[in-house]
Design a protein around this motif. Structure first.
Motif, mmCIF file in Angstrom:
data_model
loop_
_atom_site.group_PDB
_atom_site.id
_atom_site.type_symbol
_atom_site.label_atom_id
_atom_site.label_comp_id
_atom_site.label_asym_id
_atom_site.label_seq_id
_atom_site.Cartn_x
_atom_site.Cartn_y
_atom_site.Cartn_z
ATOM 1 N N TRP A 1 0.544 -1.052 0.103
ATOM 2 C CA TRP A 1 -0.377 0.225 0.125
ATOM 3 C C TRP A 1 1.157 1.495 -0.328
ATOM 4 C CZ3 TRP A 1 -5.477 1.222 1.203
ATOM 5 C CH2 TRP A 1 -5.976 0.062 0.544
ATOM 6 N N ASN A 2 2.462 1.551 0.750
ATOM 7 C CA ASN A 2 2.511 2.790 0.210
ATOM 8 C C ASN A 2 3.524 1.943 -0.350
ATOM 9 O OD1 ASN A 2 3.906 3.675 2.933
ATOM 10 N ND2 ASN A 2 3.872 2.098 4.031
ATOM 11 N N TRP A 3 3.535 1.092 -1.598
ATOM 12 C CA TRP A 3 4.462 1.302 -3.034
ATOM 13 C C TRP A 3 3.016 1.916 -3.283
ATOM 14 C CZ3 TRP A 3 2.021 -1.218 -7.366
ATOM 15 C CH2 TRP A 3 3.019 -1.090 -8.519
ATOM 16 N N LEU A 4 1.756 2.138 -3.132
ATOM 17 C CA LEU A 4 0.404 2.494 -4.008
ATOM 18 C C LEU A 4 -0.159 4.475 -3.764
ATOM 19 C CD1 LEU A 4 -2.055 -1.036 -3.962
ATOM 20 C CD2 LEU A 4 -0.872 0.334 -6.395
ATOM 21 N N VAL A 5 0.188 4.574 -3.095
ATOM 22 C CA VAL A 5 -0.271 5.782 -2.184
ATOM 23 C C VAL A 5 0.813 6.852 -1.797
ATOM 24 C CG1 VAL A 5 -2.045 4.721 -2.496
ATOM 25 C CG2 VAL A 5 -0.642 5.166 -0.168
ATOM 26 N N THR B 1 3.641 8.237 -2.216
ATOM 27 C CA THR B 1 5.109 8.988 -3.128
ATOM 28 C C THR B 1 4.293 9.312 -4.213
ATOM 29 O OG1 THR B 1 6.335 8.058 -4.489
ATOM 30 C CG2 THR B 1 7.089 7.824 -2.623
ATOM 31 N N PRO B 2 4.206 11.421 -4.685
ATOM 32 C CA PRO B 2 3.821 11.551 -6.033
ATOM 33 C C PRO B 2 3.839 10.968 -7.159
ATOM 34 C CG PRO B 2 4.854 13.009 -4.394
ATOM 35 C CD PRO B 2 5.155 12.353 -3.968
ATOM 36 N N VAL C 1 -0.858 8.906 -9.524
ATOM 37 C CA VAL C 1 -0.200 9.241 -10.592
ATOM 38 C C VAL C 1 -1.492 9.255 -11.656
ATOM 39 C CG1 VAL C 1 1.087 8.721 -13.576
ATOM 40 C CG2 VAL C 1 2.158 8.529 -10.636
ATOM 41 N N LEU C 2 -2.172 8.327 -11.448
ATOM 42 C CA LEU C 2 -3.539 8.132 -12.226
ATOM 43 C C LEU C 2 -4.372 9.699 -11.495
ATOM 44 C CD1 LEU C 2 -5.448 6.562 -13.714
ATOM 45 C CD2 LEU C 2 -6.182 5.239 -11.518
ATOM 46 N N ALA C 3 -4.365 9.394 -10.542
ATOM 47 C CA ALA C 3 -5.405 11.049 -9.849
ATOM 48 C C ALA C 3 -4.895 11.916 -10.548
ATOM 49 C CB ALA C 3 -5.432 11.443 -8.515
ATOM 50 N N LYS C 4 -3.723 12.175 -10.654
ATOM 51 C CA LYS C 4 -3.199 13.762 -11.471
ATOM 52 C C LYS C 4 -3.612 13.372 -13.211
ATOM 53 C CE LYS C 4 1.056 16.069 -12.347
ATOM 54 N NZ LYS C 4 2.721 16.519 -11.797
ATOM 55 N N ALA C 5 -3.712 12.045 -13.694
ATOM 56 C CA ALA C 5 -3.963 12.152 -14.564
ATOM 57 C C ALA C 5 -4.953 12.357 -15.100
ATOM 58 C CB ALA C 5 -3.826 11.131 -15.335
ATOM 59 N N LEU C 6 -6.129 12.149 -14.050
ATOM 60 C CA LEU C 6 -8.116 12.166 -13.935
ATOM 61 C C LEU C 6 -8.019 13.932 -13.879
ATOM 62 C CD1 LEU C 6 -9.171 9.018 -12.769
ATOM 63 C CD2 LEU C 6 -8.906 9.360 -15.320
ATOM 64 N N GLY C 7 -6.970 14.186 -13.530
ATOM 65 C CA GLY C 7 -7.772 15.637 -13.271
ATOM 66 C C GLY C 7 -7.128 16.149 -12.002
ATOM 67 N N PHE C 8 -7.130 15.470 -11.269
ATOM 68 C CA PHE C 8 -7.341 15.727 -9.498
ATOM 69 C C PHE C 8 -6.313 16.566 -9.263
ATOM 70 C CE2 PHE C 8 -10.289 11.909 -9.809
ATOM 71 C CZ PHE C 8 -11.527 12.914 -9.398
ATOM 72 N N GLY C 9 -5.304 16.680 -9.594
ATOM 73 C CA GLY C 9 -3.897 17.631 -9.403
ATOM 74 C C GLY C 9 -2.869 16.317 -8.588
ATOM 75 N N ASP C 10 -1.785 17.158 -7.342
ATOM 76 C CA ASP C 10 -1.347 16.812 -7.212
ATOM 77 C C ASP C 10 -2.167 16.118 -5.291
ATOM 78 O OD1 ASP C 10 0.652 16.474 -9.020
ATOM 79 O OD2 ASP C 10 1.807 18.915 -7.562
ATOM 80 N N VAL C 11 -2.385 14.824 -5.227
ATOM 81 C CA VAL C 11 -3.023 14.311 -4.423
ATOM 82 C C VAL C 11 -2.329 13.121 -3.858
ATOM 83 C CG1 VAL C 11 -5.028 12.625 -3.944
ATOM 84 C CG2 VAL C 11 -5.136 14.014 -5.974
ATOM 85 N N PHE D 1 -1.818 10.565 -0.710
ATOM 86 C CA PHE D 1 -2.536 10.234 0.769
ATOM 87 C C PHE D 1 -2.323 10.445 1.523
ATOM 88 C CE2 PHE D 1 -3.963 8.989 -3.616
ATOM 89 C CZ PHE D 1 -4.922 8.429 -3.998
ATOM 90 N N LEU D 2 -0.742 10.139 1.910
ATOM 91 C CA LEU D 2 -0.165 9.800 3.663
ATOM 92 C C LEU D 2 0.045 10.923 3.707
ATOM 93 C CD1 LEU D 2 1.329 6.324 2.874
ATOM 94 C CD2 LEU D 2 -1.078 6.770 3.454
ATOM 95 N N ALA D 3 0.260 12.596 3.183
ATOM 96 C CA ALA D 3 0.619 13.609 3.760
ATOM 97 C C ALA D 3 -0.640 14.778 3.956
ATOM 98 C CB ALA D 3 1.569 14.690 2.581
#
Length: 319
Positions: free
Chosen positions: A151-155, A157-158, A164-174, A176-178
């Motif tokens: 899960w750390n690998w998934l969420v 870091t940027p 990366v998927l959230a940014k590609a969908l237009g949500f910006g820099d998400v 999750f753990l910060a």
């Protein structure tokens, strides 16, 4: 010729009444302990002593530590209930208590809802049913260190896949753990992920114990699927449901590795539960008294919740 006394003795012996007399094997001496009971006591004594040694002594020692102002090296002086007063007036304690409640409620009912849904699904004719069961058990079987690393690998870091998927969908820099709120959501979802297989097994065993004739009778009476689930399935598995809630409540409140390995209680203590707060208080701040006091307060709350749910189990058994 048999005398009346002899005939009376025979009749008593046939009725299972032991004939008293000196030297007779069936005679029981008053006050003599039963050999079977004595054997059970002798076998159980070592286990009871071991349980007392492993549980009672640490509990008494921890209770003594909660009444002192010492650390991991020095026991300190006796301060009475001052540690409990300090803990109960600390905003950090109440924030951790609030998130513990949220974490527990989401963990218990989220994993129960998913587990029950999957248990109902697996009772139908699903392709590759056996393989699906094995795959669904993996989150519970895999060690928590491996799951938290994944899960750390998934969420974390940027550059992780989900940001990366959230940014590609237009949500910006998400991050999750910060972000405090996103970190809380992530931790709760992670708990549901690692816990739903346990609930699935509990609910599967409960559903297997329900008589199939009950469902057949409901279909004959024209009951819909929702009414069958609400008025037949849920009441019939209520005892197992309450038991699973008790166990999962204990698991969630005492869950240290899930949060500590994923967020460490951060960011800015947003995901800090009571068990993580107790750990940091004792082993990082070296305040043994307040840390043990937090643990005792957790135990009291767990006992209250467990007793309340146990009463519901007894009510379900009577009904």
């Amino acid at each position: 010729m048999a005398t009346p006394t002899t005939l009376d003795s025979v009749r008593r012996a046939r009725r299972g009444v032991a004939v008293a007399g000196p030297g007779r094997p069936g005679a029981r001496r008053p006050g003599r302990p039963n050999s079977a009971v004595l054997t059970l006591v002798l076998f159980a004594t070592p286990a009871i002593l071991l349980l007392l040694l492993l549980n009672l002594y640490p509990l008494l020692y921890a209770g003594q530590q909660s009444l002192r102002n010492g650390d991991l090296v020095d026991a300190g002086t006796f301060v009475g209930l001052q540690n409990y007063a300090t803990v109960l007036t600390s905003p950090q304690f109440w924030h951790a208590a609030w998130f513990t409640v949220v974490f527990t409620v989401v963990g218990v009912f989220g994993s129960w809802a998913i587990g029950l849904g999957l248990a109902l699904l697996l009772r139908t004719r699903v392709p590759a049913n056996g393989l699906l069961k094995v795959l669904l058990l993996l989150p519970w079987v895999v060690p928590i260190v491996v799951s938290s690393t994944a899960w750390n690998w998934l969420v974390a870091t940027p550059q992780s896949p989900l940001p990366v998927l959230a940014k590609a969908l237009g949500f910006g820099d998400v991050l999750f753990l910060a972000d405090p709120l996103l970190a809380q959501v992530t931790v709760c979802l992670f708990k549901v992920w690692v816990s739903f297989p346990f609930m699935m097994m509990m609910m599967s065993s409960a559903l297997a114990s329900v008589d199939a004739n009950v469902y057949e009778a409901s279909r004959v009476d024209g009951a819909s699927g929702w009414k069958t689930f609400r008025f037949i399935t849920l009441p019939m598995i209520s005892r197992s449901t309450y038991i699973s809630w008790i166990l999962m409540t204990i698991f969630c409140v005492n869950d240290f590795p899930t949060i500590f390995l994923l967020t460490g209680g951060g960011p800015v203590d947003s995901t800090q539960t009571l068990v993580v707060l107790a750990y940091t208080t004792v082993f990082q701040n070296f305040q043994t008294g307040p840390g043990v006091a937090i643990a005792f307060l957790m135990t009291i709350v767990l006992v209250i919740v467990s007793v309340t749910l146990y009463r519901q189990i007894r009510k379900a058994a009577i009904e």
